[in-house]
Design a protein around this motif. Structure first.
Motif, PDB file in Angstrom:
ATOM      1  N   GLU A  64     -26.043 -24.632 109.100  1.00 46.41           N
ATOM      2  CA  GLU A  64     -27.222 -24.195 109.858  1.00 46.41           C
ATOM      3  C   GLU A  64     -28.480 -24.520 109.055  1.00 46.41           C
ATOM      4  OE1 GLU A  64     -28.873 -19.941 111.718  1.00 46.41           O
ATOM      5  OE2 GLU A  64     -26.870 -20.087 110.851  1.00 46.41           O
ATOM      6  N   ARG A  65     -29.463 -25.101 109.703  1.00 49.57           N
ATOM      7  CA  ARG A  65     -30.687 -25.499 109.008  1.00 49.57           C
ATOM      8  C   ARG A  65     -31.820 -25.693 110.004  1.00 49.57           C
ATOM      9  NH1 ARG A  65     -27.062 -29.498 109.513  1.00 49.57           N
ATOM     10  NH2 ARG A  65     -27.725 -31.583 110.169  1.00 49.57           N
ATOM     11  N   VAL A  66     -33.043 -25.566 109.507  1.00 48.66           N
ATOM     12  CA  VAL A  66     -34.222 -25.750 110.346  1.00 48.66           C
ATOM     13  C   VAL A  66     -35.209 -26.642 109.598  1.00 48.66           C
ATOM     14  CG1 VAL A  66     -35.349 -23.642 109.464  1.00 48.66           C
ATOM     15  CG2 VAL A  66     -36.021 -24.569 111.698  1.00 48.66           C
ATOM     16  N   PRO A  67     -35.772 -27.644 110.259  1.00 48.49           N
ATOM     17  CA  PRO A  67     -36.720 -28.517 109.576  1.00 48.49           C
ATOM     18  C   PRO A  67     -37.970 -27.766 109.116  1.00 48.49           C
ATOM     19  CG  PRO A  67     -35.894 -29.576 111.562  1.00 48.49           C
ATOM     20  CD  PRO A  67     -35.429 -28.150 111.606  1.00 48.49           C
ATOM     21  N   VAL A  68     -38.437 -28.121 107.925  1.00 50.54           N
ATOM     22  CA  VAL A  68     -39.656 -27.521 107.384  1.00 50.54           C
ATOM     23  C   VAL A  68     -40.828 -27.751 108.328  1.00 50.54           C
ATOM     24  CG1 VAL A  68     -41.359 -27.750 105.529  1.00 50.54           C
ATOM     25  CG2 VAL A  68     -38.921 -27.631 104.977  1.00 50.54           C
ATOM     26  N   ASP A  69     -40.960 -28.965 108.834  1.00 51.47           N
ATOM     27  CA  ASP A  69     -42.072 -29.280 109.739  1.00 51.47           C
ATOM     28  C   ASP A  69     -41.984 -28.469 111.026  1.00 51.47           C
ATOM     29  OD1 ASP A  69     -43.101 -31.086 107.932  1.00 51.47           O
ATOM     30  OD2 ASP A  69     -42.262 -32.859 108.934  1.00 51.47           O
ATOM     31  N   SER A  70     -40.767 -28.142 111.459  1.00 54.88           N
ATOM     32  CA  SER A  70     -40.608 -27.347 112.682  1.00 54.88           C
ATOM     33  C   SER A  70     -41.116 -25.927 112.484  1.00 54.88           C
ATOM     34  CB  SER A  70     -39.132 -27.321 113.100  1.00 54.88           C
ATOM     35  OG  SER A  70     -38.654 -28.616 113.371  1.00 54.88           O
ATOM     36  N   ASP A 122     -33.204 -32.583 102.555  1.00 54.96           N
ATOM     37  CA  ASP A 122     -33.350 -33.462 103.725  1.00 54.96           C
ATOM     38  C   ASP A 122     -34.411 -32.948 104.690  1.00 54.96           C
ATOM     39  OD1 ASP A 122     -31.226 -35.074 102.742  1.00 54.96           O
ATOM     40  OD2 ASP A 122     -29.770 -33.733 103.678  1.00 54.96           O
ATOM     41  N   GLY A 123     -35.472 -32.340 104.134  1.00 55.50           N
ATOM     42  CA  GLY A 123     -36.575 -31.870 104.955  1.00 55.50           C
ATOM     43  C   GLY A 123     -36.302 -30.597 105.719  1.00 55.50           C
ATOM     44  N   CYS A 124     -35.198 -29.906 105.391  1.00 50.81           N
ATOM     45  CA  CYS A 124     -34.820 -28.698 106.117  1.00 50.81           C
ATOM     46  C   CYS A 124     -34.599 -27.530 105.162  1.00 50.81           C
ATOM     47  CB  CYS A 124     -33.525 -28.921 106.900  1.00 50.81           C
ATOM     48  SG  CYS A 124     -33.631 -30.135 108.226  1.00 50.81           S
ATOM     49  N   VAL A 125     -34.756 -26.321 105.695  1.00 44.15           N
ATOM     50  CA  VAL A 125     -34.327 -25.103 105.018  1.00 44.15           C
ATOM     51  C   VAL A 125     -32.921 -24.799 105.507  1.00 44.15           C
ATOM     52  CG1 VAL A 125     -34.770 -22.667 104.594  1.00 44.15           C
ATOM     53  CG2 VAL A 125     -36.690 -24.243 104.905  1.00 44.15           C
ATOM     54  N   TRP A 126     -31.956 -24.694 104.565  1.00 41.10           N
ATOM     55  CA  TRP A 126     -30.552 -24.486 104.900  1.00 41.10           C
ATOM     56  C   TRP A 126     -30.163 -23.041 104.667  1.00 41.10           C
ATOM     57  CZ3 TRP A 126     -26.773 -28.760 105.436  1.00 41.10           C
ATOM     58  CH2 TRP A 126     -27.388 -30.027 105.480  1.00 41.10           C
ATOM     59  N   GLY A 127     -29.283 -22.546 105.530  1.00 33.11           N
ATOM     60  CA  GLY A 127     -28.726 -21.221 105.286  1.00 33.11           C
ATOM     61  C   GLY A 127     -28.418 -20.484 106.564  1.00 33.11           C
ATOM     62  N   ARG A 128     -27.558 -19.464 106.433  1.00 29.22           N
ATOM     63  CA  ARG A 128     -27.216 -18.639 107.585  1.00 29.22           C
ATOM     64  C   ARG A 128     -28.454 -17.876 108.041  1.00 29.22           C
ATOM     65  NH1 ARG A 128     -24.173 -19.918 110.581  1.00 29.22           N
ATOM     66  NH2 ARG A 128     -22.062 -19.256 110.020  1.00 29.22           N
ATOM     67  N   GLY A 129     -28.786 -18.035 109.308  1.00 31.75           N
ATOM     68  CA  GLY A 129     -29.984 -17.431 109.869  1.00 31.75           C
ATOM     69  C   GLY A 129     -31.142 -18.400 109.997  1.00 31.75           C
ATOM     70  N   ALA A 130     -30.974 -19.636 109.527  1.00 29.88           N
ATOM     71  CA  ALA A 130     -32.081 -20.595 109.577  1.00 29.88           C
ATOM     72  C   ALA A 130     -32.552 -20.859 111.003  1.00 29.88           C
ATOM     73  CB  ALA A 130     -31.670 -21.903 108.908  1.00 29.88           C
TER      74      ALA A 130
END
Length: 432
Positions: A411-417, A104-112
């Motif tokens: 927890e996840r952070v968008p790739v574009d971000s 979904d356009g994000c990197v998922w994981g603890r610490g993202a």
């Protein structure tokens, strides 16, 4: 050396770091940060730096490196990020918290978002700049620390106590929990820069009474004494206290000269921001743990509880005075962990560098200061006279519950971000 592109590298770096187990439950029994530290050191060495790994205990590793700037006579800038993460229950997650899955356009994981994303952005920017032979305007010190999630006794606090030389010359710093966007409308974004953080008072409370048989009368029951004190403390309505940073936030973001009597109503209108900003209007003290007794028919001699206290900059004395009054004379307190509150004015060349870098990448946006209800490694570094901000720049989708990601599930952070953050940090280092 072949020039590197930080935007191309940052996602892979973030995924790699997430896949390294560095969970920290606060008992010094986890895997530690050594593997993550070795990974970071290797990536820095590949572009010509000479990183040092400093262990405070077996496996509790910190990485330090220094980049020579064009003008080493200026005060150095500290870029800091922690390598540890909080524990997780994998069964609760959509994607395994150590998978580094892209979905979904994000990197998922603890610490993202807390905070291997910023570690990856720092690595990506540094590797890009050094591979292109681009010096920063002044010296930059990199610190990737252990143990931030448990107070930094094996990380930033330990470095300041035992290796202050590695931070020699540092006058300013940037770290986590700031620089992320909040959408006010489809065309207007605020970027919240952490300029203050509440102090921490994790306390153990103890009531002592007279032990006895559970069937008999006892007017010195430690459990009763403690329960009543905890009830008073947990239900206490702390008064609104408007700090300079909170007032500046409303002034800069909404052109409001906030008054204490209007604060609750103003926060209620902030939508997703209300949870984050609301906790910075007042001191807080939340009971979190209880322990008493060993048998149903025995009145114990003592009972204990733990409380998570947070106090605003400038209000520490008021906080402890109120706590002691609420506890009463028969309940004692001791610190499990205690650290200072911080606040710095939202002004100066470093603030301009952050604001300009954000506007270059997101025209029309505005950087505004805010107070963090938690704490960061900056508390330790401030003991050396280092002035710092939370600045891990991310342009986020309007519907992403970013504050809920910290220590949360999925927890996840968008790739574009992440790529946006690399571009902003690169400009920031040019301007700082």
């Amino acid at each position: 050396m072949t020039p590197l592109n930080g935007e191309d590298e940052v996602v892979g770096l973030c995924r790699d770091l997430i896949r390294i187990d560095s969970t920290n439950a606060g008992d010094n029994a986890g895997p530690g940060e050594r593997q993550a530290a070795e990974y970071v050191a290797e990536k820095l060495a590949e572009v010509g730096l000479e990183p040092r790994i400093l262990e405070s205990d077996t496996g509790r590793a910190n990485v330090i490196a220094r980049i020579e700037g064009a003008d080493s006579g200026r005060g150095a800038l500290l870029l800091h990020g922690h390598l540890d993460v909080v524990p997780f229950n994998a069964a609760d997650w959509t994607h395994h918290p150590m998978s580094g899955e892209i979905a979904d356009g994000c990197v998922w994981g603890r610490g993202a978002v807390d905070m291997k994303d910023m570690d990856a952005m720092i690595l990506a920017v540094v590797r890009q700049r050094l591979s292109q032979n681009r010096k920063p305007p002044r010296d930059v010190v990199l610190a990737f620390t252990a143990d931030e999630e448990a107070g930094g006794n094996y990380g930033a606090q330990w470095l300041v106590d035992h290796h202050p030389d590695v931070l020699e010359g540092c006058t300013e710093a940037i770290g986590e929990v700031g620089g992320f966007s909040v959408s006010i409308s489809d065309s207007r974004r605020l970027y919240l820069i952490e300029a203050a953080e509440k102090g921490i008072a994790w306390m153990k409370l103890t009531a002592t009474g007279r032990a006895g048989h559970g069937s008999m009368l006892n007017d010195e029951n430690a459990v009763t004494e403690l329960a009543e004190a905890i009830g008073r403390l947990g239900r206490y309505q702390w008064p609104v206290r408007l700090t300079p940073t909170v007032q500046s936030f409303f002034r800069e973001a909404f052109d409001i000269e906030l008054k204490a009597e209007d604060a609750e109503e103003a926060v209620a209108k902030l939508g997703p921001l209300a949870r984050m900003v609301g906790a910075t209007l007042r001191n807080t003290a939340n009971p979190t743990m209880l322990d008493a007794g060993y048998k149903a028919n025995v009145i114990p001699q003592s009972a204990s509880a733990h409380v998570d206290g947070r106090f605003l900059p400038g209000y520490e004395d008021e906080f402890f005075g109120t706590v002691d009054e609420l506890l009463g004379p028969n309940v004692t307190r001791e610190f499990v962990y205690h650290d200072v509150a911080l606040e710095t004015a939202f002004e100066g060349s470093l603030v301009k560098a952050m604001s300009d870098a954000l506007q270059e990448e997101d025209p029309g946006s505005k950087a505004v200061p805010y107070t963090l209800s938690g704490g960061t490694d900056l508390k330790a570094f401030s003991r050396l006279g280092i002035r710092g901000f939370g600045f891990a720049p991310l342009r986020l989708p309007a519907d992403l519950d970013f504050s809920g990601m910290f220590h949360g599930v999925d927890e996840r952070v968008p790739v574009d971000s992440l790529k946006f953050g690399v571009r902003v940090l690169d400009r920031f280092l040019d301007y700082c």
